[in-house]
Design a protein around this motif. Structure first.
Motif, mmCIF file in Angstrom:
data_model
loop_
_atom_site.group_PDB
_atom_site.id
_atom_site.type_symbol
_atom_site.label_atom_id
_atom_site.label_comp_id
_atom_site.label_asym_id
_atom_site.label_seq_id
_atom_site.Cartn_x
_atom_site.Cartn_y
_atom_site.Cartn_z
ATOM 1 N N THR A 187 -27.717 -35.015 6.829
ATOM 2 C CA THR A 187 -29.066 -35.269 6.577
ATOM 3 C C THR A 187 -30.012 -34.239 6.151
ATOM 4 O O THR A 187 -30.898 -34.466 5.131
ATOM 5 C CB THR A 187 -29.841 -36.269 7.721
ATOM 6 O OG1 THR A 187 -28.893 -37.107 8.329
ATOM 7 C CG2 THR A 187 -31.027 -36.663 7.602
ATOM 8 N N LEU B 294 -29.154 -33.460 2.405
ATOM 9 C CA LEU B 294 -29.791 -34.472 1.538
ATOM 10 C C LEU B 294 -31.407 -34.384 1.228
ATOM 11 O O LEU B 294 -31.784 -34.432 0.278
ATOM 12 C CB LEU B 294 -29.592 -36.089 2.192
ATOM 13 C CG LEU B 294 -28.150 -36.506 2.033
ATOM 14 C CD1 LEU B 294 -28.249 -37.745 2.667
ATOM 15 C CD2 LEU B 294 -27.807 -36.859 0.376
ATOM 16 N N LEU B 295 -32.035 -33.932 2.172
ATOM 17 C CA LEU B 295 -33.250 -33.606 2.204
ATOM 18 C C LEU B 295 -33.641 -32.631 1.184
ATOM 19 O O LEU B 295 -34.407 -32.516 0.367
ATOM 20 C CB LEU B 295 -34.144 -33.140 3.580
ATOM 21 C CG LEU B 295 -34.460 -33.922 4.487
ATOM 22 C CD1 LEU B 295 -34.901 -33.382 5.704
ATOM 23 C CD2 LEU B 295 -35.742 -34.964 3.900
ATOM 24 N N THR C 136 -32.647 -33.388 -2.498
ATOM 25 C CA THR C 136 -33.411 -34.298 -3.152
ATOM 26 C C THR C 136 -35.127 -34.093 -3.283
ATOM 27 O O THR C 136 -35.971 -34.565 -4.006
ATOM 28 C CB THR C 136 -33.452 -35.812 -2.456
ATOM 29 O OG1 THR C 136 -33.921 -35.784 -1.201
ATOM 30 C CG2 THR C 136 -31.857 -36.381 -2.716
ATOM 31 N N HIS D 294 -39.267 -35.331 2.055
ATOM 32 C CA HIS D 294 -39.774 -34.679 3.175
ATOM 33 C C HIS D 294 -40.406 -35.568 4.077
ATOM 34 O O HIS D 294 -40.996 -36.699 3.548
ATOM 35 C CB HIS D 294 -40.175 -33.414 3.173
ATOM 36 C CG HIS D 294 -41.382 -33.325 2.347
ATOM 37 N ND1 HIS D 294 -42.572 -33.518 2.722
ATOM 38 C CD2 HIS D 294 -41.493 -33.096 0.732
ATOM 39 C CE1 HIS D 294 -43.422 -33.671 1.650
ATOM 40 N NE2 HIS D 294 -42.829 -33.226 0.611
ATOM 41 N N TYR E 147 -39.061 -40.581 5.865
ATOM 42 C CA TYR E 147 -37.760 -40.654 5.211
ATOM 43 C C TYR E 147 -36.582 -40.427 6.306
ATOM 44 O O TYR E 147 -35.444 -40.467 6.139
ATOM 45 C CB TYR E 147 -37.588 -39.709 4.014
ATOM 46 C CG TYR E 147 -38.469 -39.915 2.969
ATOM 47 C CD1 TYR E 147 -37.926 -41.105 2.205
ATOM 48 C CD2 TYR E 147 -39.388 -39.188 2.774
ATOM 49 C CE1 TYR E 147 -38.659 -41.176 1.014
ATOM 50 C CE2 TYR E 147 -40.392 -39.426 1.530
ATOM 51 C CZ TYR E 147 -39.767 -40.517 0.708
ATOM 52 O OH TYR E 147 -40.775 -40.841 -0.299
ATOM 53 N N ASP F 228 -34.080 -43.134 6.677
ATOM 54 C CA ASP F 228 -33.341 -43.624 5.482
ATOM 55 C C ASP F 228 -32.452 -42.456 5.091
ATOM 56 O O ASP F 228 -31.114 -42.438 4.513
ATOM 57 C CB ASP F 228 -34.322 -43.555 4.248
ATOM 58 C CG ASP F 228 -34.903 -45.086 4.116
ATOM 59 O OD1 ASP F 228 -34.414 -45.741 4.840
ATOM 60 O OD2 ASP F 228 -35.941 -45.052 3.258
ATOM 61 N N GLU F 229 -32.708 -41.210 5.517
ATOM 62 C CA GLU F 229 -31.819 -39.979 5.503
ATOM 63 C C GLU F 229 -30.506 -40.162 6.132
ATOM 64 O O GLU F 229 -29.548 -39.860 5.553
ATOM 65 C CB GLU F 229 -32.549 -38.513 5.661
ATOM 66 C CG GLU F 229 -33.671 -38.396 4.794
ATOM 67 C CD GLU F 229 -34.841 -37.520 5.369
ATOM 68 O OE1 GLU F 229 -34.770 -37.044 6.391
ATOM 69 O OE2 GLU F 229 -35.727 -37.442 4.688
ATOM 70 N N LEU G 248 -31.541 -40.641 -2.822
ATOM 71 C CA LEU G 248 -30.882 -40.027 -1.432
ATOM 72 C C LEU G 248 -29.367 -40.199 -1.845
ATOM 73 O O LEU G 248 -28.488 -39.163 -1.651
ATOM 74 C CB LEU G 248 -31.090 -40.695 -0.428
ATOM 75 C CG LEU G 248 -32.418 -40.088 0.312
ATOM 76 C CD1 LEU G 248 -32.679 -41.287 1.567
ATOM 77 C CD2 LEU G 248 -32.499 -38.836 0.955
#
Length: 67
Positions: free
Chosen positions: A15, A18-19, A22, A25, A29, A32-33, A59
């Motif tokens: 996770t 992914l932050l 993409t 922050h 999110y 969703d992350e 994401l």
């Protein structure tokens, strides 16, 4: 059939990755992350229902279809 996947430390690390990848922050999110990290681990095709289609597409890229 519904499947439950625990949010493990490994998922939390994915996770975070992914932050960073993409540029998303913030607490809005967080769910969703984690959902994206779990979805990307599943054999395809994967469909995710979300209220933030644009964010989920960002994401998951092409790995998941978001509705």
């Amino acid at each position: 059939m519904a499947r439950t996947t625990p949010v493990t430390e490994e998922i939390a690390e994915e996770t975070t990755s992914l932050l960073k990848e993409t540029g998303l922050h913030g607490h809005e999110y967080a769910i969703d992350e984690a959902l994206a990290a779990v979805a990307l681990r599943q054999p395809g095709p994967v469909t995710v229902f979300t209220s933030d289609e644009a964010g989920m597409r960002k994401l998951c890229a092409d790995g998941v279809v978001a509705f």
